[in-house]
Design a protein around this motif. Sequence first.
Motif, PDB file in Angstrom:
ATOM      1  N   GLN A 116     -25.257  -2.176 -19.469  1.00 25.62           N
ATOM      2  CA  GLN A 116     -24.702  -2.550 -20.775  1.00 25.62           C
ATOM      3  C   GLN A 116     -25.634  -2.065 -21.893  1.00 25.62           C
ATOM      4  O   GLN A 116     -25.187  -1.483 -22.881  1.00 25.62           O
TER       5      GLN A 116
ATOM      6  N   HIS B  88     -28.807  -6.845 -17.713  1.00 22.71           N
ATOM      7  CA  HIS B  88     -27.541  -6.139 -17.522  1.00 22.71           C
ATOM      8  C   HIS B  88     -27.809  -4.709 -18.013  1.00 22.71           C
ATOM      9  O   HIS B  88     -27.389  -4.316 -19.095  1.00 22.71           O
TER      10      HIS B  88
ATOM     11  N   ARG C  29     -14.431  -5.284 -17.745  1.00 27.12           N
ATOM     12  CA  ARG C  29     -15.003  -3.994 -18.153  1.00 27.12           C
ATOM     13  C   ARG C  29     -15.972  -3.428 -17.123  1.00 27.12           C
ATOM     14  O   ARG C  29     -15.847  -2.273 -16.710  1.00 27.12           O
ATOM     15  N   THR C  30     -16.956  -4.233 -16.748  1.00 29.80           N
ATOM     16  CA  THR C  30     -18.040  -3.697 -15.928  1.00 29.80           C
ATOM     17  C   THR C  30     -17.524  -3.257 -14.561  1.00 29.80           C
ATOM     18  O   THR C  30     -17.808  -2.157 -14.101  1.00 29.80           O
TER      19      THR C  30
ATOM     20  N   ARG D  41     -21.071 -13.148 -27.029  1.00 29.11           N
ATOM     21  CA  ARG D  41     -20.156 -14.252 -26.749  1.00 29.11           C
ATOM     22  C   ARG D  41     -20.943 -15.544 -26.556  1.00 29.11           C
ATOM     23  O   ARG D  41     -22.067 -15.533 -26.046  1.00 29.11           O
TER      24      ARG D  41
ATOM     25  N   ARG E  20     -23.101  -8.028  -9.176  1.00 30.79           N
ATOM     26  CA  ARG E  20     -23.179  -9.020 -10.269  1.00 30.79           C
ATOM     27  C   ARG E  20     -23.289 -10.398  -9.633  1.00 30.79           C
ATOM     28  O   ARG E  20     -22.556 -10.706  -8.684  1.00 30.79           O
TER      29      ARG E  20
ATOM     30  N   GLN F 258     -21.634 -18.202 -24.344  1.00 30.61           N
ATOM     31  CA  GLN F 258     -21.420 -18.215 -22.885  1.00 30.61           C
ATOM     32  C   GLN F 258     -21.402 -19.627 -22.321  1.00 30.61           C
ATOM     33  O   GLN F 258     -22.346 -20.077 -21.662  1.00 30.61           O
TER      34      GLN F 258
ATOM     35  N   ARG G  75     -27.831 -11.981 -20.850  1.00 33.94           N
ATOM     36  CA  ARG G  75     -28.528 -10.868 -20.178  1.00 33.94           C
ATOM     37  C   ARG G  75     -28.362  -9.578 -20.965  1.00 33.94           C
ATOM     38  O   ARG G  75     -29.189  -8.675 -20.876  1.00 33.94           O
ATOM     39  N   VAL G  76     -27.265  -9.492 -21.748  1.00 34.00           N
ATOM     40  CA  VAL G  76     -27.054  -8.302 -22.579  1.00 34.00           C
ATOM     41  C   VAL G  76     -28.156  -8.229 -23.640  1.00 34.00           C
ATOM     42  O   VAL G  76     -28.742  -7.172 -23.882  1.00 34.00           O
TER      43      VAL G  76
ATOM     44  N   PRO H 167     -20.232  -6.610 -26.581  1.00 34.15           N
ATOM     45  CA  PRO H 167     -20.072  -6.126 -25.204  1.00 34.15           C
ATOM     46  C   PRO H 167     -18.734  -6.528 -24.567  1.00 34.15           C
ATOM     47  O   PRO H 167     -18.345  -5.973 -23.542  1.00 34.15           O
ATOM     48  N   GLY H 168     -18.044  -7.488 -25.180  1.00 35.61           N
ATOM     49  CA  GLY H 168     -16.841  -8.033 -24.572  1.00 35.61           C
ATOM     50  C   GLY H 168     -17.215  -8.918 -23.410  1.00 35.61           C
ATOM     51  O   GLY H 168     -18.312  -8.775 -22.867  1.00 35.61           O
ATOM     52  N   PRO H 169     -16.372  -9.827 -22.993  1.00 28.53           N
ATOM     53  CA  PRO H 169     -15.115 -10.197 -23.643  1.00 28.53           C
ATOM     54  C   PRO H 169     -15.380 -10.936 -24.962  1.00 28.53           C
ATOM     55  O   PRO H 169     -16.310 -11.724 -25.046  1.00 28.53           O
TER      56      PRO H 169
END
Length: 305
Positions: free
Chosen positions: A145, A142, A64-65, A213, A114, A215, A175-176, A253-255
Motif C-alpha cells: 500500500q 502494509h 482491493r488488495t 478509515r 493478510r 478502523q 498499518r497503512v 487507501p480504501g475502503p
Amino acid sequence: MADVAPYSYPHRHLLGIEGLVPGEISALLDLSESYVEQSRRDDKKVAVLKGRTVINVFFETSTRTRTSFELAGKRLGADVINISPDISAIKKGETLLDTALTLNAMRPDLLVVRHPQSGAVHLLSEKVDGAVINAGDGWHEHPTQALLDALTIRRRLGGLSGLTVAICGDIMHSRVARSNIHLLPAEMDRFGVEVFHDMRAGLDGVDIVMMLRLQTERMQGSFVPSVREYFHFFGLDARKLAAARPDALVMHPGPMNRGVEIDSDVADDIHRSLIQEQVEMGVAVRMACLDLLTRKLQSNRAEAA
Ligand code: NCD
C-alpha cells in the motif's frame, strides 16, 4: 521492460517497508512504472511468472488488495489461488502454522498473506520455502500500500522529495500509516514526522492529504463519541481542505467511509482526488513485487543447487 530488468532485489520476502533502503524502494517503483504501461495495453499479459504458483491467503476481508494481487499474478502468467477463512479449514480450528505448512507442501512459489495479528506474516515466512509478501498484518505494516501510494504521488508530482504529506485519521490502528511513515520520510529525506491533533493546523500548507478509515474492527471499546462528532473534528471536507495548498491532492487507501473520515465532495473531486489512481497503481506495484521476489527466489534456488 520487465523481461530484462537487471535489478536484483536483495531480500527473500517483502514483510515491511522498514528494512528497505531508499534505493530498493526506487527500484521497485521504477519497475512498477513499466507494469503501469503493460496494464494499459489490450494484451496485459507477460510470461514472467509462467509456471509459478501464487497463493493469496487472506485471514481478513479485502477487496482491493486481494483482487489486485490476483490480477497482478495472472497478468504475469502465474497460477493464482485464493484462500479465505470462510472457505478453509481455518474455521475448523487449524492453527496459522499448520495452515502455513499445509500450503507449503503444495510448493507455492509465493504466498501473499493478510492477517489480523501484527507479526503473524513474519512468523509464517519463517516456516515456508517460498517468498512471502505481507498484504497487511494487524496494525503493523502494509508495504505494497505504501509503495502504491508513493508511485501515485511520484507519477502525479514528478517525485517525492520536498513534499509535505498529512496522514490523517485513525493512525493508531493503521498499518497503512505505519508503512507510509517508514517510506515517505526515508524517500523525502527531511523533517520526519510531526504530530497534530487539530486538522486545520495539521493541513496547513500541505501538498497531499492522505485520509485513513476509522478502523472500528480493531477497537476494543469506543474511541470516538459519535461518527457525527468524528466527522466534525477529523473528517476531510472542502472547508478543512482549504487549509492545505490550493492544489493539494487527496488520497485514501480504501475502503472509504463517506461522511465519517471523508466527504463525498472531496473524495469525488476529479481534480484533487487520486483515489482511483491509487487502485490502478496497486496492480502495477504488486506485479513489480511478484516479479522481483520470483527472480530472487530463482537465484536463491540456483545458488543452493
Ligand atoms: C487498508 C488495510 O486493509 O489496511 N485497506 C487496503 O488495503 N486498501 C486500509 C483499511 O482497511 O482501512
